[in-house]
Every structure is written in structure tokens, then in C-alpha cells.
Design a protein around this motif. Structure first.
Motif, PDB file in Angstrom:
ATOM      1  N   ALA A 220       0.841  -1.204   0.000  1.00 43.33           N
ATOM      2  CA  ALA A 220       0.000   0.000   0.000  1.00 43.33           C
ATOM      3  C   ALA A 220       0.873   1.249   0.000  1.00 43.33           C
ATOM      4  CB  ALA A 220      -0.943  -0.005   1.198  1.00 43.33           C
ATOM      5  N   VAL A 221       1.886   1.255   0.835  1.00 45.20           N
ATOM      6  CA  VAL A 221       2.770   2.423   0.910  1.00 45.20           C
ATOM      7  C   VAL A 221       3.641   2.515  -0.352  1.00 45.20           C
ATOM      8  CG1 VAL A 221       4.710   3.456   2.160  1.00 45.20           C
ATOM      9  CG2 VAL A 221       2.752   2.529   3.418  1.00 45.20           C
ATOM     10  N   LEU A 222       4.219   1.412  -0.782  1.00 46.48           N
ATOM     11  CA  LEU A 222       5.087   1.438  -1.967  1.00 46.48           C
ATOM     12  C   LEU A 222       4.338   1.874  -3.220  1.00 46.48           C
ATOM     13  CD1 LEU A 222       7.432  -1.684  -1.699  1.00 46.48           C
ATOM     14  CD2 LEU A 222       8.079   0.718  -1.711  1.00 46.48           C
ATOM     15  N   THR A 223       3.137   1.331  -3.442  1.00 49.30           N
ATOM     16  CA  THR A 223       2.398   1.702  -4.652  1.00 49.30           C
ATOM     17  C   THR A 223       2.063   3.186  -4.648  1.00 49.30           C
ATOM     18  OG1 THR A 223       0.337   0.931  -3.630  1.00 49.30           O
ATOM     19  CG2 THR A 223       1.429  -0.577  -5.154  1.00 49.30           C
ATOM     20  N   ALA A 224       1.714   3.726  -3.489  1.00 51.08           N
ATOM     21  CA  ALA A 224       1.388   5.151  -3.406  1.00 51.08           C
ATOM     22  C   ALA A 224       2.624   6.019  -3.618  1.00 51.08           C
ATOM     23  CB  ALA A 224       0.752   5.468  -2.056  1.00 51.08           C
ATOM     24  N   VAL A 225       3.712   5.689  -2.956  1.00 52.04           N
ATOM     25  CA  VAL A 225       4.930   6.507  -3.050  1.00 52.04           C
ATOM     26  C   VAL A 225       5.506   6.474  -4.463  1.00 52.04           C
ATOM     27  CG1 VAL A 225       7.328   6.705  -2.252  1.00 52.04           C
ATOM     28  CG2 VAL A 225       5.478   6.381  -0.602  1.00 52.04           C
ATOM     29  N   VAL A 226       5.540   5.308  -5.078  1.00 52.34           N
ATOM     30  CA  VAL A 226       6.077   5.189  -6.437  1.00 52.34           C
ATOM     31  C   VAL A 226       5.244   6.031  -7.405  1.00 52.34           C
ATOM     32  CG1 VAL A 226       6.307   3.580  -8.378  1.00 52.34           C
ATOM     33  CG2 VAL A 226       7.238   2.977  -6.144  1.00 52.34           C
ATOM     34  N   TYR A 227       3.928   5.919  -7.324  1.00 55.27           N
ATOM     35  CA  TYR A 227       3.075   6.685  -8.235  1.00 55.27           C
ATOM     36  C   TYR A 227       3.202   8.186  -7.972  1.00 55.27           C
ATOM     37  CZ  TYR A 227      -0.724   7.327 -11.518  1.00 55.27           C
ATOM     38  OH  TYR A 227      -1.460   7.687 -12.621  1.00 55.27           O
ATOM     39  N   TRP A 228       3.265   8.577  -6.721  1.00 54.52           N
ATOM     40  CA  TRP A 228       3.406   9.982  -6.348  1.00 54.52           C
ATOM     41  C   TRP A 228       4.710  10.569  -6.898  1.00 54.52           C
ATOM     42  CZ3 TRP A 228       6.705  11.905  -2.203  1.00 54.52           C
ATOM     43  CH2 TRP A 228       6.478  13.231  -1.871  1.00 54.52           C
ATOM     44  N   ILE A 229       5.791   9.804  -6.807  1.00 52.65           N
ATOM     45  CA  ILE A 229       7.082  10.268  -7.332  1.00 52.65           C
ATOM     46  C   ILE A 229       7.014  10.443  -8.843  1.00 52.65           C
ATOM     47  CG2 ILE A 229       9.499   9.612  -7.731  1.00 52.65           C
ATOM     48  CD1 ILE A 229       9.446   8.401  -4.863  1.00 52.65           C
ATOM     49  N   TRP A 230       6.524   9.422  -9.559  1.00 49.17           N
ATOM     50  CA  TRP A 230       6.447   9.540 -11.011  1.00 49.17           C
ATOM     51  C   TRP A 230       5.486  10.644 -11.429  1.00 49.17           C
ATOM     52  CZ3 TRP A 230      10.199   8.302 -13.816  1.00 49.17           C
ATOM     53  CH2 TRP A 230      10.939   7.147 -13.616  1.00 49.17           C
ATOM     54  N   ASP A 231       4.390  10.788 -10.714  1.00 53.01           N
ATOM     55  CA  ASP A 231       3.443  11.862 -10.999  1.00 53.01           C
ATOM     56  C   ASP A 231       4.109  13.222 -10.814  1.00 53.01           C
ATOM     57  OD1 ASP A 231       0.910  13.227 -11.392  1.00 53.01           O
ATOM     58  OD2 ASP A 231       0.769  13.390  -9.217  1.00 53.01           O
ATOM     59  N   SER A 232       4.839  13.387  -9.733  1.00 55.18           N
ATOM     60  CA  SER A 232       5.501  14.669  -9.462  1.00 55.18           C
ATOM     61  C   SER A 232       6.596  14.972 -10.479  1.00 55.18           C
ATOM     62  CB  SER A 232       6.092  14.662  -8.053  1.00 55.18           C
ATOM     63  OG  SER A 232       5.070  14.633  -7.094  1.00 55.18           O
ATOM     64  N   VAL A 233       7.327  13.963 -10.880  1.00 54.94           N
ATOM     65  CA  VAL A 233       8.423  14.166 -11.828  1.00 54.94           C
ATOM     66  C   VAL A 233       7.893  14.461 -13.238  1.00 54.94           C
ATOM     67  CG1 VAL A 233      10.324  12.986 -13.026  1.00 54.94           C
ATOM     68  CG2 VAL A 233      10.103  12.800 -10.546  1.00 54.94           C
ATOM     69  N   LEU A 234       6.885  13.722 -13.671  1.00 56.25           N
ATOM     70  CA  LEU A 234       6.427  13.834 -15.057  1.00 56.25           C
ATOM     71  C   LEU A 234       5.331  14.870 -15.293  1.00 56.25           C
ATOM     72  CD1 LEU A 234       6.306  10.069 -16.063  1.00 56.25           C
ATOM     73  CD2 LEU A 234       8.051  11.751 -16.635  1.00 56.25           C
ATOM     74  N   LEU A 235       4.439  15.072 -14.338  1.00 58.77           N
ATOM     75  CA  LEU A 235       3.256  15.880 -14.615  1.00 58.77           C
ATOM     76  C   LEU A 235       3.114  17.151 -13.806  1.00 58.77           C
ATOM     77  CD1 LEU A 235       0.553  13.138 -15.100  1.00 58.77           C
ATOM     78  CD2 LEU A 235       1.497  14.632 -16.833  1.00 58.77           C
ATOM     79  N   GLN A 236       3.423  17.095 -12.554  1.00 62.04           N
ATOM     80  CA  GLN A 236       3.120  18.233 -11.699  1.00 62.04           C
ATOM     81  C   GLN A 236       4.114  19.369 -11.934  1.00 62.04           C
ATOM     82  OE1 GLN A 236       0.317  18.184 -10.159  1.00 62.04           O
ATOM     83  NE2 GLN A 236      -0.072  16.023 -10.398  1.00 62.04           N
ATOM     84  N   LYS A 237       3.602  20.556 -11.837  1.00 64.07           N
ATOM     85  CA  LYS A 237       4.443  21.735 -12.004  1.00 64.07           C
ATOM     86  C   LYS A 237       4.764  22.305 -10.620  1.00 64.07           C
ATOM     87  CE  LYS A 237       2.361  22.883 -16.406  1.00 64.07           C
ATOM     88  NZ  LYS A 237       1.565  21.721 -16.578  1.00 64.07           N
ATOM     89  N   LYS A 238       5.816  23.088 -10.576  1.00 69.40           N
ATOM     90  CA  LYS A 238       6.171  23.725  -9.308  1.00 69.40           C
ATOM     91  C   LYS A 238       5.091  24.722  -8.922  1.00 69.40           C
ATOM     92  CE  LYS A 238      11.145  23.348  -9.653  1.00 69.40           C
ATOM     93  NZ  LYS A 238      12.415  24.023  -9.698  1.00 69.40           N
ATOM     94  N   GLU A 239       4.890  24.836  -7.610  1.00 66.33           N
ATOM     95  CA  GLU A 239       3.918  25.808  -7.103  1.00 66.33           C
ATOM     96  C   GLU A 239       4.410  27.217  -7.384  1.00 66.33           C
ATOM     97  OE1 GLU A 239       2.078  25.156  -3.184  1.00 66.33           O
ATOM     98  OE2 GLU A 239       3.467  23.472  -3.079  1.00 66.33           O
ATOM     99  N   ALA A 240       3.469  28.104  -7.668  1.00 67.45           N
ATOM    100  CA  ALA A 240       3.835  29.508  -7.838  1.00 67.45           C
ATOM    101  C   ALA A 240       4.215  30.090  -6.503  1.00 67.45           C
ATOM    102  CB  ALA A 240       2.674  30.272  -8.445  1.00 67.45           C
ATOM    103  N   SER A 241       5.370  30.724  -6.441  1.00 68.24           N
ATOM    104  CA  SER A 241       5.844  31.283  -5.165  1.00 68.24           C
ATOM    105  C   SER A 241       5.302  32.669  -4.940  1.00 68.24           C
ATOM    106  CB  SER A 241       7.355  31.347  -5.147  1.00 68.24           C
ATOM    107  OG  SER A 241       7.878  30.062  -5.362  1.00 68.24           O
TER     108      SER A 241
END
Length: 121
Positions: A100-121
Motif C-alpha cells: 500500500a505504501v510502496l504503490t502510493a509513493v512510487v506513483y506519487w514520485i512519477w506523478d511529481s516528476v512527469l506531470l506536476q508543475k512547481k507551485e507559484a511562489s
């Protein structure tokens, strides 16, 4: 299209981690089989959540990790509930928590690296 990469890379990463944790070697047939095993729950649970969260993208957001953890615990509870022997308690199965933890963390990492943009400061 990047959603597909996130799902595929997450499924492949989880199949590699599964091979390391349980098989202790890299067997191509096991990697491919386990990648398919991890692919469908990611498509059913993580992808819709990812599409919804991508409306307000945030890279490496702890809140998004919590959402992925909640979805992963639900998905793994369903999968482990179907696949584990009937006499065994789900909450006493350490593999349930690990995956449960591994599947969430792995997907979160790939999602953050490939899709998510940095927050506007």
C-alpha cells in the motif's frame, strides 16, 4: 500522454521492487507479469485521482501523497481481500502495508516528476 507514462513507469517500477523483495532476482517473465498485475489497479484507482488532482498541479505535495496513500490502501485491501487465503487477517498481513505504501509513493514520485508543475511562489 504523460498520464500513460506515469502509469506504465509506476507499474514497471513496482514490478522491479516486487522482484527485489520477493523473488530476489530479475526474471524477465516475472517483471512483465508483475507489471501487468500492478498496471490495472493503477489504471482503476490512481489514474482518475491523478487526473482530478492535476487541475491544481503541485510537485511533491504531501497532501497529494496522502490522497494516493488513501487510494492505495483501498485498492490493496480489495486486491489482498480477493487473493489472500480466507483464514488470514488482512490487517495482520505485513505485505498489505508494504505494498500500500510502496504503490502510493512510487506513483506519487512519477506523478511529481512527469506531470506536476512547481507551485507559484
Amino acid at each position: 500522454m504523460k498520464y500513460n507514462y506515469t502509469v506504465l513507469l509506476s507499474a514497471f517500477t513496482m514490478s522491479v521492487l516486487y522482484s527485489i523483495i520477493y523473488i530476489h532476482s530479475f526474471i524477465i517473465a516475472a517483471l512483465v507479469t508483475m507489471a501487468f498485475y500492478f498496471l490495472f489497479p493503477y489504471l482503476l484507482f490512481a489514474l482518475p485521482l491523478q487526473i482530478m488532482m492535476n487541475k491544481k498541479p503541485k510537485r511533491f505535495s504531501p497532501l497529494y501523497l496522502l490522497y494516493y496513500l488513501a487510494a492505495a490502501f483501498i485498492a490493496n485491501a480489495i486486491i489482498f481481500g480477493v487473493l489472500q487465503p480466507s483464514g488470514q487477517s488482512l490487517l495482520q498481513n505485513t505485505a498489505f502495508y508494504i505494498f500500500a505504501v510502496l504503490t502510493a509513493v512510487v506513483y506519487w514520485i512519477w506523478d511529481s516528476v512527469l506531470l506536476q508543475k512547481k507551485e507559484a511562489s
